[in-house]
Design an enzyme around this catalytic site. Structure first.
Site, PDB file in Angstrom:
ATOM      1  N   GLY A  42      20.399  34.240  32.651  1.00 21.79           N
ATOM      2  CA  GLY A  42      20.610  35.460  33.206  1.00 21.79           C
ATOM      3  C   GLY A  42      21.799  35.391  34.204  1.00 21.79           C
ATOM      4  O   GLY A  42      22.117  34.494  34.900  1.00 21.79           O
ATOM      5  N   GLY A  44      22.647  38.289  36.453  1.00 22.74           N
ATOM      6  CA  GLY A  44      22.582  39.012  37.576  1.00 22.74           C
ATOM      7  C   GLY A  44      22.860  38.610  39.173  1.00 22.74           C
ATOM      8  O   GLY A  44      23.647  37.665  38.908  1.00 22.74           O
ATOM      9  N   LEU A  45      22.729  39.419  40.084  1.00 24.79           N
ATOM     10  CA  LEU A  45      22.954  38.715  41.169  1.00 24.79           C
ATOM     11  C   LEU A  45      22.620  37.395  41.426  1.00 24.79           C
ATOM     12  O   LEU A  45      23.400  36.369  41.962  1.00 24.79           O
ATOM     13  CB  LEU A  45      22.355  39.552  42.339  1.00 24.79           C
ATOM     14  CG  LEU A  45      23.090  40.856  42.565  1.00 24.79           C
ATOM     15  CD1 LEU A  45      22.713  41.651  43.847  1.00 24.79           C
ATOM     16  CD2 LEU A  45      24.803  40.763  42.825  1.00 24.79           C
ATOM     17  N   ALA A  46      21.520  37.059  41.247  1.00 26.00           N
ATOM     18  CA  ALA A  46      20.830  35.488  41.302  1.00 26.00           C
ATOM     19  C   ALA A  46      21.622  34.796  40.427  1.00 26.00           C
ATOM     20  O   ALA A  46      22.142  33.392  40.983  1.00 26.00           O
ATOM     21  CB  ALA A  46      19.545  35.630  41.165  1.00 26.00           C
ATOM     22  N   GLY A  47      21.592  34.809  39.309  1.00 27.19           N
ATOM     23  CA  GLY A  47      22.195  34.102  38.168  1.00 27.19           C
ATOM     24  C   GLY A  47      23.515  33.701  38.373  1.00 27.19           C
ATOM     25  O   GLY A  47      24.159  32.629  38.453  1.00 27.19           O
ATOM     26  N   HIS A 268       8.348  52.816  43.218  1.00 25.43           N
ATOM     27  CA  HIS A 268       9.439  53.315  43.914  1.00 25.43           C
ATOM     28  C   HIS A 268       9.155  55.035  44.126  1.00 25.43           C
ATOM     29  O   HIS A 268       8.818  55.713  43.102  1.00 25.43           O
ATOM     30  CB  HIS A 268      10.692  53.367  43.467  1.00 25.43           C
ATOM     31  CG  HIS A 268      11.835  53.510  44.433  1.00 25.43           C
ATOM     32  ND1 HIS A 268      12.059  54.750  44.856  1.00 25.43           N
ATOM     33  CD2 HIS A 268      12.763  52.746  44.879  1.00 25.43           C
ATOM     34  CE1 HIS A 268      13.107  54.532  45.768  1.00 25.43           C
ATOM     35  NE2 HIS A 268      13.493  53.488  45.822  1.00 25.43           N
ATOM     36  N   ARG A 332       7.680  52.007  50.751  1.00 23.35           N
ATOM     37  CA  ARG A 332       7.670  52.474  49.415  1.00 23.35           C
ATOM     38  C   ARG A 332       6.355  52.768  48.826  1.00 23.35           C
ATOM     39  O   ARG A 332       5.745  53.644  48.274  1.00 23.35           O
ATOM     40  CB  ARG A 332       8.665  51.760  48.506  1.00 23.35           C
ATOM     41  CG  ARG A 332      10.166  51.626  48.702  1.00 23.35           C
ATOM     42  CD  ARG A 332      10.714  50.481  47.689  1.00 23.35           C
ATOM     43  NE  ARG A 332      11.985  50.907  48.194  1.00 23.35           N
ATOM     44  CZ  ARG A 332      12.904  50.216  47.606  1.00 23.35           C
ATOM     45  NH1 ARG A 332      12.542  49.187  46.521  1.00 23.35           N
ATOM     46  NH2 ARG A 332      14.327  50.537  47.741  1.00 23.35           N
ATOM     47  N   HIS A 403       9.457  50.135  39.649  1.00 27.33           N
ATOM     48  CA  HIS A 403      10.725  50.031  39.933  1.00 27.33           C
ATOM     49  C   HIS A 403      11.201  48.586  39.906  1.00 27.33           C
ATOM     50  O   HIS A 403      12.283  48.169  39.782  1.00 27.33           O
ATOM     51  CB  HIS A 403      11.105  50.627  41.401  1.00 27.33           C
ATOM     52  CG  HIS A 403      12.348  50.452  42.109  1.00 27.33           C
ATOM     53  ND1 HIS A 403      13.647  50.744  41.272  1.00 27.33           N
ATOM     54  CD2 HIS A 403      12.802  50.057  43.243  1.00 27.33           C
ATOM     55  CE1 HIS A 403      14.631  50.286  41.755  1.00 27.33           C
ATOM     56  NE2 HIS A 403      14.087  49.608  43.124  1.00 27.33           N
TER      57      HIS A 403
END
Lengths: 640, 258
Positions: A42, A44-47, A268, A332, A403
């Protein structure tokens, strides 16, 4: 194999745990880091942030994504912002307050020590991202600007127009790209994880499938990080991107990793309502809009006038009425249920009466159209493109949609799953948001895990393995997993039934949404658990995938993902059924106060439910990790 | 409220792999709601093809919110179709009318080889970013985020170009297949910010030269700006050219000093 859940929370006061941990963790010397191979799944931000940081430290890193480029990961779609306890506004924010708000927002179902660490490192994230060139919004004096988000009474959210996720992801992507260019990271695009391999109780690597030519390949490593996002697409319609799926996490689960709190899913409140049966996904309208937009429905269910014609006295500003101290910025889960009840009571708006208004006319009168455009211009444009209405003139119509998923792979304080050497970061793990995530906290958690947690904790695991050989991809366990993956994908092609994977995805999504969505009941969940296995059987007999497994085949990719959604869906319903209480996003209609608020049962359920795979998705075993609250008192969540 | 379009004539490019010659295939879409997005219309077509035991049309797509940059498509010869500042995934069928003929092709550029049908390989963009599209700031040790004030106008200008979604429409629309808008947008984003100054000229030189390895040359047609779903201005190309010229002198000086 039976599961042991050791959260490994360091001793000491909540303020000292993370520092104590860092001081005690084993280190790998700079020159030795290159002897270790780490796989990150992955981007994304973390990966991306984990991979880039570990490569900077000197580890050999291989990164895998099913996208055509690491820059496409779904973190990119986050709109509103990222929280950090910087207290730049001088409005009384602090690490403790962010910690407390996050625990309370999560309805007291998250692990204190992890959340406190998250709040501590939040300030470093902003510094790091600014240093990398993320163009956060600024005030005229050049200082960083902040806005408010749901569940907070301070302004601690940093943002880059309505594209904060994009700017942060591109920041992390660029940092990753730098490491790829330097040769420290090997990047595998259009490559999907199809299995996790464990040898002698440790994670030894992964098996992947090349989406372009169908080739199945093994990769061995000292440690594997799953940064593979959430499973919101189990509902079919969600705000997730089309390719988001649970396959990587699910394959790890099937190899022994516990799956925690699958029933904690977030709906959401502000999405554009469904307009058409062919609709493939729902679009989120950022929570930041609730800073200036007011949510209302007509008091009269038979109202036929257009929004602007409805006089003030005949409008019900539902959130302001029910939750005066937080108003339109109630969290939310609470805002979503308020909208659902309005629509259920027949007061929905729009041609299908399936939404509530989010009205900016007061903000436009107060601030002027220019200021509103400056703040939300691109969101208004996006709304107009999709809904065909101009929100400067007519209120937006919004309705809740799936979401985010708070549940995920169980991890300890080090973000390691119960399989040694297998880590989970970002939305893929369960750790920080309890039963409900606050707005602008997903970006914070992804980057906290990737930048400031994993690079420290992974060394603690790797250090003792120095100069010890690890199993290569010629080990029989890899060969077995490769064979199994090939058989699995060829198997979908060979069924030659009559229904497409999308057909089954829609059906499974409908069941989960109806019975395990915003409001759940024992009866409904039992019904889902009787319908899902029957539908799953039909899937296994009547699936149709045209084409073959040796070339680019998007139908085949989808088939594998839908298969895993079926199994996860059954586990979600079981988890929801066993949790006889309401908390955060998990609302069981049987457990509510007279005013319709969620009623927790702290006696019986102040624990994490971590599920063990047994081979049959309806017979998974439930384990518990008790949650101990030392720094804060359990309280009934109130936003009134 | 929703209306239905009838009898759309679709002409779609089919190509089984990079070496296949490829051809147009005709399809009729008997009926589709005008609330459907363009890609949802293709979803409906693909469901039908699977129903007939045929191969669905392969196309790239993901977020369907116009932000990930995965979707592409030349629609009636226009990158991302007829609506300005809109990616294909945000284009809705209400922009078309019953009986329309719609020609659907992949991005056309030699730097983006076709993988299958409408799907292309845009990894040349990644090579450009890898060569210098970043600020070298290792994790940890960053100073406080408010230490260097950035004037709002500068942050806003940087944000304007940082909005690029890397979809490749600029290249597909360019008669030369040039990637100047993409490259210049990243250079402008980073070169405008105080944090980007240390590597400003090294970055510019490296990115421009990597770009030249893969893509055609810019001759100021301006098609890229018209096609850009994020409305990135071609002014950034002028900024890039200015910095590239400077870098050729500056970098030479620095090299001679070393």
């Amino acid at each position: 194999m039976t599961i042991t859940l050791n959260s490994k929370i360091p001793a000491g006061s909540i303020n000292d745990k993370w520092n104590t941990y860092k001081e005690d963790a084993k280190l790998v010397a700079p020159g030795n880091k290159r002897k270790f191979k780490v796989i990150v799944v992955g981007s994304g931000l973390a990966g991306a942030s984990a991979a880039a940081t570990m490569a900077e430290l000197g580890y050999q890193v291989d990164v895998f994504t099913f996208h055509d480029s690491p820059r496409r990961a779904h973190s990119i779609a986050a709109q509103g912002g990222i929280n950090a306890a910087k207290n730049y506004q001088g409005d009384g924010d602090s690490v403790h307050r962010l910690f407390y708000d996050t625990i309370k927002g999560g309805d007291f179902r998250s692990r204190e020590a992890n959340v406190h660490r998250l709040a501590e490192v939040s300030v470093n994230i902003i510094d790091q991202m600014v240093a990398q060139g993320v163009p956060f919004a600024r005030e005229y004096g050049g200082m960083l600007d902040n806005r408010s988000f749901g569940g907070a009474q301070v302004s601690r959210t940093f943002y880059a127009r309505g594209q904060t996720g994009q700017q942060l992801l591109l920041g992390a992507y660029q940092q990753l790209a730098r490491q790829i260019g330097l040769g420290n990271v090997r990047m595998f695009n259009r490559t999907e994880l199809v299995d996790v391999v464990t040898i002698e109780g440790r994670c030894a690597g992964i098996v992947t499938r090349d989406l372009v030519n169908g080739e199945v390949v093994s990769h061995s490593a000292h440690a594997v990080v799953m940064a593979t996002g959430g499973y919101g697409n189990v509902f079919y319609l969600s705000t997730n991107a089309m390719a988001c799926n649970v396959t990587a996490a699910w394959r790890a689960h099937r190899k022994g990793a516990a799956f925690a709190n699958p029933c904690y899913t977030q709906i959401h409140p502000t999405c554009i309502p469904q307009s058409d049966p062919t609709q493939s996904k729902l679009t989120l309208m950022s929570e930041s809009l609730r800073n200036d937009g007011r949510v209302w429905v007509p008091q009269n269910p038979d109202e036929t006038r257009s929004a602007s014609q409805v006089p003030e006295a005949e409008r019900d500003y539902i959130l302001e009425r029910l939750y005066p101290s937080y108003g339109n910025l109630a969290p939310r889960d609470i805002s979503s249920r308020a909208a659902k009840r309005s629509v259920d009571s027949g007061r929905g708006v729009g041609p299908l009466k399936n939404g509530v208004y989010l009205d900016f006319s007061d903000a436009i009168n107060r601030l002027g159209k220019d200021v509103v455009e400056e703040r939300y211009g691109n969101l208004f444009q996006m709304y107009e493109r999709i809904a065909g209405e101009n929100p400067y003139d007519m209120p937006m119509r919004i309705y809740p949609a799936t979401h985010y998923t708070m549940g995920g792979l169980w991890v300890d304080y080090e973000l390691m799953t119960n399989i040694p050497g297998l880590y989970a970061a970002g939305e893929a793990n369960f750790s920080d948001h309890g039963a409900n995530r606050l707005g602008a906290s997903a970006l914070m958690q992804g980057l906290a895990d990737g930048y400031f947690v994993l690079p420290y904790t992974i060394g603690n695991y790797l250090a003792p393995m120095l100069n010890k050989p690890i199993p290569g991809t010629d080990h029989p366990a890899f060969k077995e997993a490769e064979m199994a993956a090939q058989t699995r994908y060829q198997g979908y092609v060979d069924i030659k039934g009559t229904r497409s994977p999308d057909y089954f995805h829609r059906e499974v999504g409908r069941i989960i949404w109806d019975y395990c969505g915003m409001e759940r009941t024992q009866q409904g969940l039992e019904k889902a658990l009787s319908e899902l296995p029957a539908l799953y059987e039909e899937f296994q007999k009547d699936l149709r995938v045209t084409g073959d497994a040796e070339s680019m085949n998007q139908t085949l990719e989808k088939a594998g993902r839908v298969d895993d959604f079926f199994q996860l869906g059954m586990l979600m319903c079981r988890d929801a059924l066993e949790r006889d209480e309401s908390c955060g996003g998990h609302f069981r209609a049987e457990y509510q106060t007279e005013e319709g608020e969620a009623m927790r049962d702290d006696e019986k359920f102040a624990h994490v439910a971590a599920w063990e795979w047994t081979g049959d998705p309806t017979k998974s075993i439930r384990h518990k990790e008790e949650l101990n609250f030392e720094a804060i008192h359990l309280a009934t969540r109130s936003y009134k | 409220m929703s209306n239905h379009l009838k009898n759309l004539k679709l002409k779609i490019w089919r190509q089984s792999g990079p070496t296949d010659k490829g051809h147009f295939e005709d399809h009729i879409m008997p009926e589709i709601s005008d609330e459907a997005s363009f890609l949802e219309m293709l979803d409906v077509l693909n469901e039908g093809l699977i129903g007939e035991n045929k191969l669905p049309v392969v196309f790239d797509h993901d977020c369907r919110e116009g932000i990930c940059g995965t979707c592409s498509l030349m629609i009636n010869g226009q990158a991302h179709g007829p609506e300005r500042s809109t990616a294909t995934c945000q284009l809705h069928m209400r922009k078309f009318k019953s009986g329309d003929e719609i020609v659907i092709e992949p991005w056309r550029a030699s730097a983006f080889p076709i993988i299958k049908d409408l799907m292309v390989d845009r990894s040349a963009f990644d090579r450009i970013i890898e060569s210098g599209g970043f600020i070298s700031a290792n994790t940890g040790g960053a100073p406080d985020a408010n230490l260097i004030p950035i004037p709002k106008s500068v942050a806003d200008a940087a944000m304007d170009s940082a909005q690029c979604i890397g979809c490749g429409a600029c290249v597909a629309a360019c008669p030369n297949g040039a990637a100047n808008l993409f490259t210049a947008a990243k250079i402008a984003h980073l070169n405008l910010l105080p944090q980007g100054q240390a590597e400003r000229f090294k970055r510019t030189e490296a990115m421009v030269e990597t770009m030249d390895e893969y893509f055609g040359s810019c001759t100021n047609h301006g098609e890229c700006e018209a096609a850009c779903p994020k409305e990135i201005s071609i002014d950034v190309i002028a900024l890039m050219n200015k910095d590239y010229r400077k870098s050729k002198f500056k970098n030479r000086k620095e090299i001679s000093r070393s």
